[in-house]
Scaffold this motif. Structure first.
Motif, PDB file in Angstrom:
ATOM      1  N   GLY A 215       3.634   1.682   6.635  1.00  0.00           N
ATOM      2  CA  GLY A 215       3.516   2.821   5.275  1.00  0.00           C
ATOM      3  C   GLY A 215       3.238   4.191   5.946  1.00  0.00           C
TER       4      GLY A 215
ATOM      5  N   GLU B  71      -0.579   8.763   4.999  1.00  0.00           N
ATOM      6  CA  GLU B  71      -1.435   8.860   3.879  1.00  0.00           C
ATOM      7  C   GLU B  71      -1.902   7.415   3.473  1.00  0.00           C
ATOM      8  OE1 GLU B  71      -2.766  11.371   0.046  1.00  0.00           O
ATOM      9  OE2 GLU B  71      -0.716  11.643   0.849  1.00  0.00           O
ATOM     10  N   GLU B  72      -0.921   6.661   3.205  1.00  0.00           N
ATOM     11  CA  GLU B  72      -1.299   5.327   3.085  1.00  0.00           C
ATOM     12  C   GLU B  72      -2.118   4.807   4.095  1.00  0.00           C
ATOM     13  OE1 GLU B  72       2.389   3.979   0.346  1.00  0.00           O
ATOM     14  OE2 GLU B  72       2.753   3.855   2.585  1.00  0.00           O
TER      15      GLU B  72
ATOM     16  N   ARG C 243      -5.772   5.950   4.058  1.00  0.00           N
ATOM     17  CA  ARG C 243      -6.460   5.299   3.089  1.00  0.00           C
ATOM     18  C   ARG C 243      -6.873   4.025   3.222  1.00  0.00           C
ATOM     19  NH1 ARG C 243      -3.000   6.562  -0.656  1.00  0.00           N
ATOM     20  NH2 ARG C 243      -3.715   8.626  -1.299  1.00  0.00           N
ATOM     21  N   HIS C 244      -6.056   3.172   3.941  1.00  0.00           N
ATOM     22  CA  HIS C 244      -6.400   1.940   4.354  1.00  0.00           C
ATOM     23  C   HIS C 244      -7.704   2.231   5.454  1.00  0.00           C
ATOM     24  CE1 HIS C 244      -5.860  -2.218   6.039  1.00  0.00           C
ATOM     25  NE2 HIS C 244      -6.111  -1.792   7.159  1.00  0.00           N
TER      26      HIS C 244
END
Length: 874
Positions: free
Chosen positions: A602, A605-606, A609-610
């Motif tokens: 990903g 940013e993904e 976030r994770h």
């Protein structure tokens, strides 16, 4: 909430007057009514008859205040009447508006019944806050003509003094005089706001069971402000009323928080001079210990903070500084204060996290405080001008968290900002927190700040914390958890290395979590403990809970630590504890090209976030910022990144900065043996070159040895030789710093021969802070030292060691009475210690720390006795 007839009292002291029952046995009256009379009697019509009372507080100033509190020997009304008492609310005038319909009920001499017995009179009139402004009192103008003067002269209202004045059902003041020149149509009133300005008045009310609550005498504007303030109090309680308990995941997976009331543990604080600094403290009012003055022991937080308006709170990482501020904010916002903190009644707490504020550039001005502490409410109309008004009134409690998280270069302007605030609003209450090494001792002493330091948890505290942690984890319905609790409680006593780690809430929580996760197997040493904690938080927790999320996979699982290290190291290099979300995305974006398998999962940013969602280490204080759940994890991860990048010059060149101290110690723990030796050599060489930094750098090198399981023998010898030059420590602060080097210090500390009292005390502080049983033979040599301060430190540190061994070697030999400095006091913290003193006998002065909290007020009770005394001290 209008005055009920069952609460109107007649008071007979130096003069006959009136009074009002705040509780069934607490009477409010005028001070001049009781004067210096030894015996005061109070009677309530329809009550139990005349009852003797003692004066617990009185103030009879020539102008502003004339009021007193009396506590009766027994309730003045029967139980049924007492149970029907309605809650009493005080009213305070915030403007000059006149209030018609005010009333006071009392026993004037002129009012008699058919049998010529005293009867009540109800005066109705206008309450005027704008009259008598210079004198500091308000007035009650009667709507009706005054009675005739007595034949012998004097006031026809004699006997009304002490009557409570009510406005719209709120207790607004106490009648104190019939001023001349007004044809007896006016009574002077001591306003409730004057009484609330006296700390002891509020404390005595709390001790007697009356929790003072107040509202303003309400104009439309004030009503709007009150609604706003109630919303703000609710917001603060909601926000500050939950603790993050590291390593604790509830069965419903709802996150790692627990109600503050259930999880908070009151820890011990000492003044800057330490537990035996000669200042001591007095037992609470009414304590049977009587006039004992100097207690060589720390105090629980609620006692140490009693009456303090300006406090600088020092504490090591994980010691509970922020949690203590949360507790203060919560109990102040709720108005649920223990007696010692009565001076905070009516205050509104505002918490200012410096880690966030300093990042925004200019530190906030007072009207911006609300946005920092409660941003969603800052735009309400009633908020305009509210902060400055509260500050000016002295009813704001400003909680400034994390002076140590301000970069060293910014501390000068932080100090200037703070002193400007103090100069503009000297009557507000202030509490600041910092790590001990971040600012020098006495940093704010010229501004009237009291310095207090959080102490390591005692064995009793550790046992209590372990029990609370397991209660939060659900031990009531899980027999395995109760077994883990019992085995861990025993292990922290029997395993010295584990006991030395479990001395603050953070480490204790990690140990509890790992003990449960590993089913009783615990790592050894600080570095291994952090390593295991990170494994638990980053990997094992989700595996064991069978949580699967979209991005999860072996590539990302293995890369989590490396990505977090990069964020942590950026924060450390930039002297920050918080960063913007976009900046964190940039950091990961630069790292992902070297991690193609992770990048395939990903975008940056993904993945970020994770990490926030699943790591348990990152959190979002706001939607736009990130930080670590505790600074310790940032330092641990950043230190590994520094070692991986071989940034040894940066580590050593920053070693004088307190923000880098833990980073460097952990870097030594992370580094392989060759790199470890290079780091220590560079640290010693810089200390030898720079005289002003030599002491700090060589001491830091010695402290690093605790993390150095394997190091070149020549380097170890050089470090130990440099440490030996720092021995003996010259004062208590140096002693505490020296103790961070660990057990190696014990082989260097000298006996008492030839040392002055200050240095002897510092040696004992160092040895008891290391708290290893290897120190006992050395400490035994100080048991007969002539300095009371030295011997008091030996008594206070008893519970840090194995009970019987320490008692036989040290306690039994202590000289406890002499004709010089005074008598040594023994603070007993457990039944085992008391049993030892029983067996030893002698005429020792003993204070028992009773672990049962006094009623529901959270007060730590001290009871005193002299052995042999025959009194049970439970």
């Amino acid at each position: 909430m209008h005055p009920a007839k069952e609460r109107i009292a007649a008071v007979f002291g130096r003069a006959q007057g009136s009074g009002y029952l705040l509780t069934p046995n607490l009477v409010l009256t005028a001070a001049h009514v009781i004067g210096d009379c030894d015996t005061t009697r109070v009677v309530v019509p329809g009550g139990v008859g005349p009852v003797r009372c003692r004066t617990v507080w009185a103030r009879d100033d020539s102008r502003r205040c004339d009021a007193a509190l009396l506590v009766a020997e027994r309730d003045l009304v029967d139980a049924e009447t007492a149970a029907a008492f309605e809650p009493l609310v005080w009213g305070r005038a915030y403007d000059l508006r006149a209030w018609p319909g005010a009333q006071a009920v009392g026993f004037p001499q002129v009012q008699r019944d058919g049998d010529d017995e005293l009867d009540t009179e109800q005066i109705v009139g206008t309450f005027k806050p704008g009259s008598n402004l210079i004198g500091g009192r308000h007035v009650l103008d009667s709507e009706h003509a005054a009675p005739e003067e007595p034949p012998g002269g004097g006031s026809p209202w004699a006997g009304m003094s002490g009557s409570a004045v009510f406005v719209d059902g709120l207790l607004a003041g106490v009648v104190c005089a019939d001023p001349g020149g007004w044809r007896h149509g006016r009574l002077t009133v001591t306003p409730s706001a004057t009484l609330w300005s006296h700390f002891r008045f509020l404390s005595e009310c709390l001790l007697a069971g009356h929790k003072p609550e107040s509202r303003s005498l309400t104009s439309h504007r004030q009503l709007e402000v009150e609604v706003f303030e109630q919303r703000l109090r609710d917001y603060i309680v909601e926000k500050a009323g939950a603790l993050t308990i590291i390593g604790l995941t509830l069965s419903d997976g709802e996150g790692e928080t627990w109600p503050l009331d259930a999880a908070y543990l009151s820890l011990e604080l000492v003044g800057a001079g330490g537990p035996a600094d000669g200042r001591g403290f007095e037992p609470p009012t009414g304590d049977p210990a009587g006039p004992a003055r100097s207690v060589p022991a720390p105090q629980r937080a609620e006692e140490a903070l009693a009456g303090q308006r300006r406090v600088l709170l020092r504490g090591a990482a994980g010691s509970g500084k922020t949690t203590l501020l949360q507790w203060l904010a919560t109990i102040t916002a709720r108005g649920d204060l223990p007696p010692g903190l009565g001076h905070l009644s009516g205050c509104m707490p505002l918490t200012l996290p410096l880690r966030t504020l300093i990042r925004q550039g200019e530190l906030p001005q007072p009207e911006e405080f609300l946005a920092a502490a409660a941003r969603p409410l800052a735009g309400l109309p009633a908020a305009q001008g509210w902060v400055t008004r509260r500050l000016a009134e002295g009813t704001a409690l400003i909680l400034i968290d994390g002076v140590d998280e301000v970069p060293e270069a910014d501390r000068r302007r932080t100090l200037a900002w703070l002193k400007d605030l103090l100069a503009a609003y000297p009557d507000a209450r202030y509490v600041l927190t910092t790590r001990p090494s971040a600012v020098r001792e006495g940093w704010l002493s010229d501004a009237g700040f009291t310095e207090l330091e959080l102490q390591p948890m005692s064995r009793a505290d550790v046992a209590a914390f372990i029990d609370r942690w397991h209660t939060a984890a659900g031990q009531a319905g899980d027999e395995r958890l109760r077994a883990f609790r019992d085995s861990l409680t025993a292990a922290v006593v029997t395993k010295r290395d584990l006991g030395r780690l479990a001395t603050n809430p953070l480490m204790c929580a990690l140990i509890c979590a790992l003990n449960r996760s590993r089913r009783g197997y615990l790592p050894h040493g600080r570095m291994e403990l952090y390593r295991a904690a990170l494994e638990l938080l980053l990997i094992r927790r989700d595996r064991e809970r069978d949580i699967v999320v979209g991005l999860e996979g072996p590539e990302l699982e293995q890369a989590q630590t490396a990505l977090l290290q990069k964020i942590a190291y950026w924060l450390i290099r930039n002297g920050r504890s918080e960063l913007e979300w976009d900046r964190a995305v940039e950091i990961l974006d630069r790292a992902l090209p070297a991690m193609p398998a992770v990048a395939a999962r990903g975008s940056a940013e993904e993945i970020l976030r994770h990490l926030v969602l699943r790591s348990g280490l990152l959190r979002q204080p706001t939607s736009e910022t990130l930080d670590f759940i505790h600074r310790t994890f940032q330092d641990y991860l950043g230190a590994q990144a520094a070692v991986d990048d071989w940034d040894f010059d940066l580590l050593v060149n920053s070693a004088h900065d307190d923000q880098w101290e833990d980073v460097l110690r952990m870097a030594v723990g992370h580094a392989p043996p060759r790199a470890r030796a290079e780091l220590l050599r560079k640290l010693l060489e810089r200390g030898e070159r720079e005289e002003p930094n030599r002491y700090r750098l060589h001491l830091l090198a010695a402290a690093c040895l605790e993390q150095a399981t394997e190091v070149d023998a020549d380097v170890r010898t050089r470090v130990e030789k440099a440490a030996a030059e720092l021995v003996p420590p010259r004062d208590q602060e140096a002693a505490k710093a020296l103790a961070t080097a660990g057990q190696v210090v014990l082989d260097l500390l000298p006996g008492p021969e030839g040392l002055d009292d200050v240095v002897a005390h510092a040696v004992v502080v160092a040895a008891t802070t290391v708290a290893d049983d290897r120190a006992i033979p050395l400490l035994a040599r100080y048991a007969t030292h002539p300095s009371l301060r030295v011997r008091a430190q030996l008594v206070w540190a008893w519970d840090r060691f194995e009970n019987e061994h320490y008692a036989e070697a040290v306690i039994a030999r202590l000289m406890y009475a002499d004709e010089g400095e005074g008598e040594l006091l023994f603070l007993v913290k457990s039944r085992e210690q008391r049993a030892v003193l029983d067996r030893l006998g002698g005429d020792r002065k003993v204070l028992q720390a009773n672990a049962a909290r006094h009623a529901l007020r959270g007060r730590w009770v001290y009871q005193g006795a002299r052995y042999p005394a025959g009194d049970v001290m439970d």
